[in-house]
Design a protein around this motif. Structure first.
Motif, PDB file in Angstrom:
ATOM      1  N   ASP A 119       1.190  -1.218   0.131  1.00 51.86           N
ATOM      2  CA  ASP A 119       0.104   0.080  -0.078  1.00 51.86           C
ATOM      3  C   ASP A 119       0.663   1.432  -0.091  1.00 51.86           C
ATOM      4  OD1 ASP A 119      -1.702   2.379   0.995  1.00 51.86           O
ATOM      5  OD2 ASP A 119      -2.903   0.640   1.908  1.00 51.86           O
ATOM      6  N   GLY A 122       0.032   6.658  -1.846  1.00 58.52           N
ATOM      7  CA  GLY A 122      -1.384   7.408  -0.937  1.00 58.52           C
ATOM      8  C   GLY A 122      -1.922   8.604  -1.524  1.00 58.52           C
ATOM      9  N   ASN A 124      -4.283  11.926  -2.388  1.00 59.28           N
ATOM     10  CA  ASN A 124      -5.487  12.581  -1.695  1.00 59.28           C
ATOM     11  C   ASN A 124      -5.906  13.303  -3.379  1.00 59.28           C
ATOM     12  OD1 ASN A 124      -5.707  11.968   0.555  1.00 59.28           O
ATOM     13  ND2 ASN A 124      -3.626  13.618   0.682  1.00 59.28           N
ATOM     14  N   HIS A 159      -4.133   3.411  -2.629  1.00 57.89           N
ATOM     15  CA  HIS A 159      -5.558   3.840  -1.660  1.00 57.89           C
ATOM     16  C   HIS A 159      -5.662   5.366  -1.416  1.00 57.89           C
ATOM     17  CE1 HIS A 159      -7.595   2.362   1.824  1.00 57.89           C
ATOM     18  NE2 HIS A 159      -6.540   3.342   2.324  1.00 57.89           N
ATOM     19  N   TYR A 324     -10.586   7.866   9.212  1.00 62.05           N
ATOM     20  CA  TYR A 324      -9.135   7.113   8.357  1.00 62.05           C
ATOM     21  C   TYR A 324      -9.242   5.416   8.499  1.00 62.05           C
ATOM     22  CZ  TYR A 324      -4.915   7.853   6.637  1.00 62.05           C
ATOM     23  OH  TYR A 324      -3.697   7.126   6.031  1.00 62.05           O
ATOM     24  N   ASP A 328      -9.315   2.261   6.749  1.00 55.12           N
ATOM     25  CA  ASP A 328      -8.650   1.454   7.049  1.00 55.12           C
ATOM     26  C   ASP A 328      -8.634  -0.483   7.551  1.00 55.12           C
ATOM     27  OD1 ASP A 328      -5.884   1.868   5.419  1.00 55.12           O
ATOM     28  OD2 ASP A 328      -5.368   3.326   7.138  1.00 55.12           O
ATOM     29  N   TYR A 346       2.882  -0.918   4.506  1.00 50.98           N
ATOM     30  CA  TYR A 346       1.822   0.159   4.088  1.00 50.98           C
ATOM     31  C   TYR A 346       3.265   0.826   4.396  1.00 50.98           C
ATOM     32  CZ  TYR A 346      -2.356  -1.316   5.589  1.00 50.98           C
ATOM     33  OH  TYR A 346      -3.559  -2.065   5.818  1.00 50.98           O
ATOM     34  N   GLN A 352       2.807   9.175  11.229  1.00 48.43           N
ATOM     35  CA  GLN A 352       1.608   8.186  11.604  1.00 48.43           C
ATOM     36  C   GLN A 352       1.784   6.807  12.355  1.00 48.43           C
ATOM     37  OE1 GLN A 352      -0.900   7.425   7.999  1.00 48.43           O
ATOM     38  NE2 GLN A 352      -0.665   9.623   7.327  1.00 48.43           N
TER      39      GLN A 352
HETATM   40  N1  ARG Z   1      -3.526   9.668   1.535  1.00 49.22           N
HETATM   41  C1  ARG Z   1      -3.629   8.878   2.979  1.00 49.22           C
HETATM   42  C2  ARG Z   1      -2.201  10.439   3.926  1.00 49.22           C
HETATM   43  O1  ARG Z   1      -1.966  11.359   2.926  1.00 49.22           O
HETATM   44  C3  ARG Z   1      -1.750   8.701   2.554  1.00 49.22           C
HETATM   45  C4  ARG Z   1      -2.467   6.835   3.075  1.00 49.22           C
HETATM   46  C5  ARG Z   1      -1.859   5.237   3.264  1.00 49.22           C
HETATM   47  N2  ARG Z   1      -2.491   4.677   3.616  1.00 49.22           N
HETATM   48  C6  ARG Z   1      -3.353   3.795   4.067  1.00 49.22           C
HETATM   49  N3  ARG Z   1      -3.921   2.863   3.810  1.00 49.22           N
HETATM   50  N4  ARG Z   1      -3.919   4.615   5.418  1.00 49.22           N
HETATM   51  O2  ARG Z   1      -2.091  10.805   4.226  1.00 49.22           O
END
Ligand code: ARG
Length: 588
Positions: A119, A122, A124, A159, A324, A328, A346, A352
């Motif tokens: 994964d 990521g 957006n 993702h 979120y 997940d 990941y 995170q």
């Molecule tokens: N879109 C998320 C971000 O901008 C990252 C995603 C990472 N992958 C996941 N399965 N949470 O922080």
């Protein structure tokens, strides 16, 4: 084909056994004193206690048994009890021949390949990729390629962040600019237009503006939340508009990731698992995992062994909205059902860490995964500017990934044009390839968790620990091979003869490390190991090149053997840069 260190250890075991000692002591490793020997074994030191003997006595007895060995040309017992080893030239040359003829240089494939989901990316939706996104993209792509090369069955999933308030904000922003669009007409029952009502550049201004405004204007924020709610509850026009946002954005993301040689098997996103959430929530409630706390639905994930505070994992907010985490967890559920992976990996920004700790604990506790399923998170550091702060544009804005790539290509073009006779067109093409190596190598050669300074000048240099230096080495080999062919040289056998000198032997010993290096890069999910290896290998090759007349060699058999060694070196280097996600030009 076995790893070279395993073969050396096997030979050493025979000697320990013949001398009457425990074979567990016979481990051979690469020398940490290359000035004294090539490999070493410290087993006699470890055995001294067990056998109540001076280590040097044991070492001497073992060394005697190695006299006449076909593997070691020299095994010397030195005080206080080390075994200093030198390889037989013939043994090493035969190992090179094996690497040259066997598939994947003789690397052993796993008896049972692992099914893995990686994964990464990521991105957006509707937000441009910025400099930080380069790390997840490069790292994930390379880990995917390394594990595939090592024989595993790997699926890459981007993702996307394509759900939630960020989408409501974009919709609200669009509505403000174009309130008359049919998507907002509740009485409309016809088909929606196929053409999107915006371009990617429109979207890229809409989102930041909407996001900024919602922070100052509560009424605007309420509107965005309402739009989010309508989208999530399936209001037709909102869904149709969202589809457009997704399509326009994904086309642009594909282009940007593509320019970094990053591709995904799955373009799934947060939105894809929304239908699974109600079932998952019910399952968690029914099995007593989830309970209501202050109105919210949570799962406790702290255990008795914890010394630090681990807050509960929130599944639904008090207003029933998902988070979120929820997405997940539902994604884990979906992946287990569709792919039954042995491992899910990941990568995100290292901030995170607590988040993934909670998600993984929750997935295990609620048995969304099997006990043996590996859940791995790799946290990466920040890309910084020369001032040690997060990398910014010259006027202090967020650096878009697209511009970062463009600037690196420009700098590379300048360097390529400097002192080279090359048409503008060819220079552009070469600069584009080399720039990607600069970006990728500059990024991947670091331990992921470390922040690094993005230094265009250093990354694009042809000297030192850089991508362009590696490519330069490959191009040098290609040009020798091309000259050899021009001179009418043909390769009439696969034979590689024992090295004629130290630098040639040094090159062979670097090549021989390939298998072990690639296996551990896979096991540890560590592209930085591949970078470190090719830097050493390129150095070993260049050292050999500077000390040896290859094309002027008069002995045909030797010349042929060196050409084979060059071919092998080129193939190994090209395989390694391919798993790192870049490639070499024909000349530069
Ligand atoms: N879109 C998320 C971000 O901008 C990252 C995603 C990472 N992958 C996941 N399965 N949470 O922080």
């Amino acid at each position: 084909m076995k790893k070279i260190l395993d073969l050396l250890t096997e030979e050493m075991k025979k000697a320990f056994e013949a001398a009457g000692y425990d074979t567990a002591l016979a481990k051979v490793s690469v020398s940490n004193r290359p000035d004294l020997c090539e490999y070493q074994c410290n087993g006699a030191m470890a055995g001294a206690k067990q056998y109540h003997k001076a280590p040097i006595v044991i070492a001497n007895e073992v060394a005697q048994k190695l006299a006449g060995s076909e593997v070691f040309q020299e095994a010397a017992a030195v005080a206080p009890g080390f075994l200093n080893l030198k390889l037989s030239g013939k043994f090493l040359a035969d190992y090179m021949c094996g690497m040259k003829t066997e598939e994947k240089f003789g690397m052993e494939m796993p008896a049972r390949p692992k099914k893995m989901v990686i994964d990464y990316g990521g991105a957006n939706v509707a937000k441009p990729l910025h400099v930080g996104h380069i790390r997840s993209a490069n790292l994930g792509e390379s880990i995917k390629r390394i594990c595939r090369y090592a024989g595993h069955d790997v699926i890459g999933d981007v993702h996307l962040g394509d759900w939630g308030l960020q989408m409501g904000l974009v919709i609200t922003g669009v509505q403000e600019k174009q309130p008359d669009l049919v998507y907002f007409d509740e009485n409309y029952t016809g088909e929606y237009p196929e053409e999107p009502p915006f371009t990617i550049s429109d979207l890229e201004t809409i989102y930041p503006a909407a996001s900024a405004r919602s922070k100052e204007d509560p009424a605007y924020k309420a509107k965005a939340m309402e739009a989010t709610f309508k989208l999530q509850n399936g209001v037709r026009g909102y869904r149709a508009l969202w589809r457009h946002i997704l399509n326009v954005s994904v086309a642009d993301l594909k282009k940007n990731y593509g320019s970094l040689n990053v591709t995904f098997d799955l373009w799934k996103g947060e939105s894809d698992v929304q239908d699974r959430i109600p079932g998952m929530v019910q399952y968690m409630k029914e099995n007593g995992y989830a309970y209501i706390s202050d109105g919210a639905l949570v799962v406790d994930v702290k255990t008795d062994e914890d010394t630090k505070e681990v807050p509960p994992c929130m599944i639904l907010k008090s207003d029933g909205a998902s988070l979120y985490n929820t997405t997940d967890l539902a994604t884990i559920m979906e992946r287990m059902e569709l792919y039954r992976p042995d491992s899910i990996v990941y990568m995100t920004d290292k901030r995170q860490d607590l988040y993934f700790d909670q998600v993984f604990r929750c997935a295990r506790k609620t048995k969304l995964v099997r006990p043996e399923t590996e859940l791995v998170w790799i946290g990466f550091g920040t890309v910084n500017g020369a001032d040690g702060k997060p990398f910014k544009t010259r006027d202090g804005g967020v650096m878009r990934l697209e511009n970062l790539i463009k600037e690196t290509k420009e700098e590379m073009y300048r360097k390529i044009k400097e002192g080279r006779e090359m048409s503008d067109e060819e220079a552009r093409e070469v600069a584009d390839l080399v720039a990607i190596s600069a970006l990728k190598y500059g990024d991947l050669s670091n331990v992921p968790a470390k922040d690094y300074i993005f230094d265009v000048d250093r990354f694009t240099s042809f000297e030192g620990d850089t991508g362009p230096y590696i490519l330069y080495t490959i191009v040098r080999i290609k040009s020798i091979l091309a000259k050899y062919a021009e001179q009418g040289g043909v390769i009439n056998s696969d034979t590689i003869l024992p090295a004629a000198g130290e630098s040639e032997k040094g090159l062979m010993m670097e090549l021989a490390k390939f298998n072990a290096m690639m296996s551990s890069a896979c096991e540890e999910l560590a592209p930085q190991k591949v970078c470190a290896y090719i830097y050493d290998l390129a150095n070993a090759f260049n050292h050999f090149y500077h000390e040896t007349k290859i094309l002027a060699e008069e002995d045909d058999a030797r010349k042929n053997s060196m050409i084979n060694l060059l071919l092998l070196t080129r193939e190994v280097l090209e395989t390694c840069i391919d798993v790192l996600g870049f490639s070499a030009p024909e000349r530069m």
